[in-house]
Design a protein around this motif. Structure first.
Motif, PDB file in Angstrom:
ATOM      1  N   GLU A 153       0.779  -1.214  -0.206  1.00 41.30           N
ATOM      2  CA  GLU A 153      -0.120   0.054   0.200  1.00 41.30           C
ATOM      3  C   GLU A 153       0.890   1.336   0.025  1.00 41.30           C
ATOM      4  O   GLU A 153       0.464   2.278  -0.740  1.00 41.30           O
ATOM      5  CB  GLU A 153      -0.962   0.063   1.240  1.00 41.30           C
ATOM      6  N   ARG A 154       1.976   1.191   0.701  1.00 40.25           N
ATOM      7  CA  ARG A 154       2.957   2.524   0.896  1.00 40.25           C
ATOM      8  C   ARG A 154       3.755   2.819  -0.560  1.00 40.25           C
ATOM      9  O   ARG A 154       3.931   3.766  -0.935  1.00 40.25           O
ATOM     10  CB  ARG A 154       3.938   2.391   1.877  1.00 40.25           C
ATOM     11  N   CYS A 155       3.871   1.544  -1.118  1.00 41.15           N
ATOM     12  CA  CYS A 155       4.734   1.537  -2.381  1.00 41.15           C
ATOM     13  C   CYS A 155       3.784   2.176  -3.458  1.00 41.15           C
ATOM     14  O   CYS A 155       4.071   3.013  -4.361  1.00 41.15           O
ATOM     15  CB  CYS A 155       4.947   0.232  -3.030  1.00 41.15           C
ATOM     16  N   GLU A 156       2.473   1.718  -3.396  1.00 43.60           N
ATOM     17  CA  GLU A 156       1.456   2.289  -4.440  1.00 43.60           C
ATOM     18  C   GLU A 156       1.265   3.897  -4.327  1.00 43.60           C
ATOM     19  O   GLU A 156       1.121   4.574  -5.193  1.00 43.60           O
ATOM     20  CB  GLU A 156       0.080   1.671  -4.304  1.00 43.60           C
ATOM     21  N   ARG A 157       1.146   4.286  -3.101  1.00 44.05           N
ATOM     22  CA  ARG A 157       1.262   5.652  -2.906  1.00 44.05           C
ATOM     23  C   ARG A 157       2.321   6.668  -3.407  1.00 44.05           C
ATOM     24  O   ARG A 157       2.350   7.914  -3.716  1.00 44.05           O
ATOM     25  CB  ARG A 157       1.293   5.729  -1.294  1.00 44.05           C
ATOM     26  N   GLU A 158       3.304   6.045  -3.710  1.00 41.17           N
ATOM     27  CA  GLU A 158       4.560   6.751  -4.304  1.00 41.17           C
ATOM     28  C   GLU A 158       4.275   7.219  -5.697  1.00 41.17           C
ATOM     29  O   GLU A 158       4.518   8.323  -6.258  1.00 41.17           O
ATOM     30  CB  GLU A 158       5.911   5.870  -4.261  1.00 41.17           C
ATOM     31  N   LYS A 159       3.979   6.365  -6.713  1.00 37.79           N
ATOM     32  CA  LYS A 159       3.811   6.562  -8.147  1.00 37.79           C
ATOM     33  C   LYS A 159       2.545   6.310  -8.745  1.00 37.79           C
ATOM     34  O   LYS A 159       2.177   6.101  -9.751  1.00 37.79           O
ATOM     35  CB  LYS A 159       4.826   6.073  -8.807  1.00 37.79           C
ATOM     36  N   GLY A 160       1.612   5.446  -7.658  1.00 33.34           N
ATOM     37  CA  GLY A 160       0.359   4.931  -8.006  1.00 33.34           C
ATOM     38  C   GLY A 160       0.391   3.887  -8.812  1.00 33.34           C
ATOM     39  O   GLY A 160      -0.565   3.308  -9.521  1.00 33.34           O
ATOM     40  N   LEU A 161       1.539   2.965  -8.605  1.00 34.73           N
ATOM     41  CA  LEU A 161       1.641   1.830  -9.395  1.00 34.73           C
ATOM     42  C   LEU A 161       1.535   0.690  -8.320  1.00 34.73           C
ATOM     43  O   LEU A 161       2.191   0.821  -7.231  1.00 34.73           O
ATOM     44  CB  LEU A 161       3.012   1.398 -10.132  1.00 34.73           C
ATOM     45  N   LYS A 162       0.398  -0.216  -8.471  1.00 30.97           N
ATOM     46  CA  LYS A 162       0.248  -1.238  -7.344  1.00 30.97           C
ATOM     47  C   LYS A 162       1.257  -2.597  -7.547  1.00 30.97           C
ATOM     48  O   LYS A 162       1.043  -3.278  -8.506  1.00 30.97           O
ATOM     49  CB  LYS A 162      -1.041  -1.740  -7.649  1.00 30.97           C
ATOM     50  N   PRO A 163       1.840  -2.717  -6.546  1.00 26.27           N
ATOM     51  CA  PRO A 163       2.864  -3.871  -6.573  1.00 26.27           C
ATOM     52  C   PRO A 163       2.050  -5.580  -6.726  1.00 26.27           C
ATOM     53  O   PRO A 163       0.847  -5.413  -6.169  1.00 26.27           O
ATOM     54  CB  PRO A 163       3.544  -3.862  -5.313  1.00 26.27           C
ATOM     55  N   LEU A 164       2.590  -6.246  -7.476  1.00 28.57           N
ATOM     56  CA  LEU A 164       2.079  -7.617  -7.028  1.00 28.57           C
ATOM     57  C   LEU A 164       2.423  -7.960  -5.675  1.00 28.57           C
ATOM     58  O   LEU A 164       3.850  -8.303  -5.657  1.00 28.57           O
ATOM     59  CB  LEU A 164       2.611  -8.387  -8.248  1.00 28.57           C
ATOM     60  N   ALA A 165       1.830  -8.583  -4.727  1.00 29.78           N
ATOM     61  CA  ALA A 165       2.358  -8.851  -3.550  1.00 29.78           C
ATOM     62  C   ALA A 165       2.110 -10.323  -3.355  1.00 29.78           C
ATOM     63  O   ALA A 165       0.993 -10.779  -3.495  1.00 29.78           O
ATOM     64  CB  ALA A 165       1.520  -8.042  -2.346  1.00 29.78           C
ATOM     65  N   ILE A 166       3.211 -11.124  -3.208  1.00 32.47           N
ATOM     66  CA  ILE A 166       3.176 -12.592  -3.175  1.00 32.47           C
ATOM     67  C   ILE A 166       3.402 -13.008  -1.687  1.00 32.47           C
ATOM     68  O   ILE A 166       4.664 -12.747  -1.277  1.00 32.47           O
ATOM     69  CB  ILE A 166       4.043 -13.179  -4.027  1.00 32.47           C
ATOM     70  N   VAL A 167       2.493 -13.746  -1.130  1.00 36.58           N
ATOM     71  CA  VAL A 167       2.760 -14.347   0.259  1.00 36.58           C
ATOM     72  C   VAL A 167       3.384 -15.711   0.048  1.00 36.58           C
ATOM     73  O   VAL A 167       2.573 -16.551  -0.506  1.00 36.58           O
ATOM     74  CB  VAL A 167       1.701 -14.261   1.325  1.00 36.58           C
ATOM     75  N   ALA A 168       4.577 -15.935   0.281  1.00 35.07           N
ATOM     76  CA  ALA A 168       5.336 -17.246   0.184  1.00 35.07           C
ATOM     77  C   ALA A 168       6.450 -17.591   0.817  1.00 35.07           C
ATOM     78  O   ALA A 168       7.097 -16.562   1.359  1.00 35.07           O
ATOM     79  CB  ALA A 168       5.697 -17.419  -1.446  1.00 35.07           C
ATOM     80  N   ASP A 169       6.633 -18.792   1.283  1.00 36.89           N
ATOM     81  CA  ASP A 169       7.914 -19.145   1.844  1.00 36.89           C
ATOM     82  C   ASP A 169       8.961 -19.704   0.821  1.00 36.89           C
ATOM     83  O   ASP A 169       8.544 -20.834   0.345  1.00 36.89           O
ATOM     84  CB  ASP A 169       7.647 -20.253   2.892  1.00 36.89           C
ATOM     85  N   LEU A 170       9.859 -18.756   0.724  1.00 38.94           N
ATOM     86  CA  LEU A 170      10.927 -19.065  -0.149  1.00 38.94           C
ATOM     87  C   LEU A 170      11.973 -20.269   0.072  1.00 38.94           C
ATOM     88  O   LEU A 170      12.853 -20.717  -0.679  1.00 38.94           O
ATOM     89  CB  LEU A 170      11.669 -18.165  -0.716  1.00 38.94           C
TER      90      LEU A 170
END
Length: 268
Positions: free
Chosen positions: A49-66
């Protein structure tokens, strides 16, 4: 010359806290299209959400155990399906452990190496073809623990030493393909990793930071943004076009200024 990642697709692992969080926010500010990965869903959502506020680009958020093959494979698949390309892979996810050979157990070794080495190896392996297509680059987040010998740093120091060597090996292999590979090696850095590793309170951690600051030649420990800025610098083709196979230390002089045994004492 300003660093700019407009229209570049950047995958950042371990983005839900610490260095990964700072890196995600900086790259969002620099215009990148982000795929961010973390295990803490609530934290990752907040970062997105904070990233999106920077430039209006919504990140792809992936919840995963690498540390798992399923998590790695899903991360690679969802990133490419969503964006169709990849320009920069930032392998930041990692865990630490404080132990020594006299009290070591294999479960701890396996947990650290599963994420810090095997997860990086596997995700990179899967995404290299896409990076070759874009003439992209890889930045691995290592640690001065890879080279500073300190009692108690098993198996974390071993894992980061392996990561440094992995960086140099694949940099040589991929250079003819136009893919650069580098690593950033943080020194003492403000993050949640120490409290998770030791179980200390926030008050105890702040006291530890105060002691740690005294052993850094430049008089300051790093914060996440210090590391993020170096990652962005190395990942930028405008700033680092011919830089590959390099391990860049960001540690305020700690690596050459302080014996590893003294660092270990500060971490007790």
């Amino acid at each position: 010359m300003e660093v700019n990642f407009t229209d570049k697709v950047v995958l950042i692992t371990g983005a839900s806290a610490g260095i990964g969080e700072a890196t995600a926010l900086l790259f969002a500010k620099l215009g990148a299209k982000l795929s961010i990965v973390g295990r803490n869903e609530e934290n990752l959502k907040s970062v997105a959400e904070r990233c999106e506020r920077e430039k209006g680009l919504k990140p792809l958020a992936i919840v995963a155990d690498l540390a798992t093959d399923e998590g790695v494979e899903r991360t690679a698949k969802e990133t490419i399906e969503h964006y169709g390309r990849l320009d920069v892979l930032i392998n930041n996810a990692g865990i630490s452990a404080r132990t020594c050979i006299q009290r070591a157990d294999m479960a701890t070794f396996d947990a650290v190496f599963a994420l810090d080495v095997r997860g990086v190896y596997n995700l990179t392996r899967l995404l290299v073809p896409r990076l070759i297509e874009t003439k992209g680059n890889i930045v691995n987040v290592s640690s001065i623990s890879a080279t500073v010998v300190a009692v108690g740093s098993l198996p974390y120091g071993m894992a980061k030493a392996a990561l440094d060597h992995f960086t140099k090996l694949i940099a040589l292999e991929l250079a003819p393909k136009g893919v650069r590979v580098n690593a950033v090696s943080p020194g003492l850095t403000v993050s949640k990793i120490v409290t998770r590793m030791t179980g200390c309170s926030e008050e105890e951690y702040q006291a530890w930071l105060a002691r740690a600051t005294k052993v850094v030649p430049m008089g300051e420990v790093c914060v996440g943004l210090d590391i993020a800025k170096m990652i962005a610098h190395i990942a930028s083709d405008d700033m680092s076009r011919l830089v590959t196979g390099t391990i860049v230390q960001v540690d305020g002089g700690l690596q050459f200024g302080t014996p590893g045994t003294f660092i270990a004492e500060q971490m007790k």
